[in-house]
Design a protein around this motif. Structure first.
Motif, PDB file in Angstrom:
ATOM      1  N   CYS A 188       0.848  -1.203   0.000  1.00 24.00           N
ATOM      2  CA  CYS A 188       0.000   0.000   0.000  1.00 24.00           C
ATOM      3  C   CYS A 188       0.874   1.240   0.000  1.00 24.00           C
ATOM      4  CB  CYS A 188      -0.901   0.019   1.232  1.00 24.00           C
ATOM      5  SG  CYS A 188      -2.047  -1.368   1.305  1.00 24.00           S
ATOM      6  N   LYS A 193      -4.182   3.511   4.135  1.00 24.10           N
ATOM      7  CA  LYS A 193      -4.802   2.481   3.302  1.00 24.10           C
ATOM      8  C   LYS A 193      -4.478   1.086   3.838  1.00 24.10           C
ATOM      9  CE  LYS A 193      -5.114   0.753  -1.432  1.00 24.10           C
ATOM     10  NZ  LYS A 193      -4.577   0.834  -2.815  1.00 24.10           N
ATOM     11  N   GLU A 196      -6.721   0.140   6.871  1.00 21.13           N
ATOM     12  CA  GLU A 196      -8.167   0.231   6.697  1.00 21.13           C
ATOM     13  C   GLU A 196      -8.831  -1.125   6.982  1.00 21.13           C
ATOM     14  OE1 GLU A 196     -11.423   1.615   3.300  1.00 21.13           O
ATOM     15  OE2 GLU A 196      -9.295   1.503   2.806  1.00 21.13           O
ATOM     16  N   TRP A 216      -7.667   6.414  11.755  1.00 22.36           N
ATOM     17  CA  TRP A 216      -7.596   5.381  10.722  1.00 22.36           C
ATOM     18  C   TRP A 216      -8.017   4.003  11.227  1.00 22.36           C
ATOM     19  CZ3 TRP A 216      -1.760   6.393   9.284  1.00 22.36           C
ATOM     20  CH2 TRP A 216      -1.634   7.691   8.765  1.00 22.36           C
TER      21      TRP A 216
END
Length: 317
Positions: A188, A193, A196, A216
């Motif tokens: 990533c 990201k 996630e 996050w």
């Protein structure tokens, strides 16, 4: 020195089973958290700073350990040179010296590099084993950092969990891609990201500023904060640390050495060994965080496992 076993890194890698190591570390953490009843004597490490010409420096430490319960007498000696990364040399170098606790003779010199690579994720795996509410469910794993510890954490956690997906982030995409390819994961381009919807998040960096932000992280996630070294290090947003139920392997060391704990002025709920030995019940919060402090007990019991396996293989059948 006659008769002293000199066990190389290659031999340690062959002899040290991660499954067996997780069990040994689990027992060691429980013994440590029992205090005097656990039979351990573990003086605080002695460290000297080595100053070289220019801005570069290193540290050299010695860490003695004795456990009457497990019959282990050992001392880890090692160096930490953070600037070695740019010289393509190891940041950590270490050996564990094992002694006969009855007569005091040196029995073995065990390379410590592979042991450090494996005992750290073994302790994290023990923590996750107790802190994850339902181990039967597939989990998404996020690795922030793409070095040796990222790879070894994947291998150790794979022994405990059914990992359905693993995402890797690093400060350089090249490193993330290389690591992801080796473990069949996804690289990533941002840490956000990577984490996630992750069930377990492992931070394995040398960062002095947070790489993981509270906003996050999904509710119920387990964070294994492993990287960083010293009170100036910081991988995790202090707001995330403060809002989590916090565990560690050693309260004493974490409060003196772990920047993620110190900078957040965080309250430590328990040592994971207290959960293992049943003196503290598992408590989970919106997020639950295990901060790895690291201690010589983990090295000593690992070296003893290596030495016992080494001797068993050398004995005539």
């Amino acid at each position: 020195m006659a008769g002293v076993a000199n066990i190389s890194a290659e031999e340690v890698a062959e002899l040290l089973s991660i499954d067996e190591l997780i069990s040994v570390i689990e027992r060691g953490l429980a013994n440590y958290s029992e205090g005097e009843e656990g039979g351990m004597l573990q003086p605080y490490r002695s460290i000297v700073q080595v100053v070289n010409p220019g801005p570069e420096f290193g540290f050299f430490g010695s860490m003695p350990f004795y456990n009457s319960k497990e019959n282990i007498l050992a001392c880890k000696v090692g160096s930490f040179y953070p600037f070695n990364l740019k010289h393509d040399k190891p940041v950590h170098n270490s050996s564990i010296l094992l002694y006969d606790p009855v007569y005091g003779g040196l029995q073995a010199i065990v390379d410590g590099v592979v042991i450090t690579e494996r005992r750290t994720p073994a302790a994290s795996a023990v923590a996750a084993k107790y802190l994850v509410e339902d181990r039967s469910k597939p989990v998404k794993l996020a690795l922030l950092g793409a070095g040796t510890q990222a790879r070894s954490h994947f291998q150790a956690l794979k022994c405990i969990f059914n990992i359905s997906k693993v995402c890797v982030w690093s400060r350089t995409m090249e490193s993330a891609i290389k690591c992801a390819e080796e473990i069949n994961g996804e690289a990533c381009n941002t840490a956000e990201k990577a984490v996630e919807n992750a069930d377990i998040i492992v931070t394995v960096t040398l960062s002095q500023t947070p790489v993981l932000q509270k906003t996050w992280v999904k509710l119920g996630a387990i964070i294994l904060a492993v990287g960083g070294s010293g009170p100036d290090s910081q991988e995790v947003d202090p707001e995330l640390v403060k809002s989590s139920v916090v565990y560690t392997d050693s309260k004493k060391i974490a409060l003196m050495e772990c920047g993620d704990i110190i900078k957040a002025d965080a309250e430590i709920y328990a040592e994971i060994g207290e959960v293992v030995n049943g003196t503290k019940p598992v408590k989970r919060g919106p997020t639950t965080l295990f901060k790895m402090a690291g201690m010589q007990m983990e090295d000593a019991v690992s070296a003893k496992l290596v030495f016992d396996t080494y001797r068993a293989k050398k004995e005539p059948s």
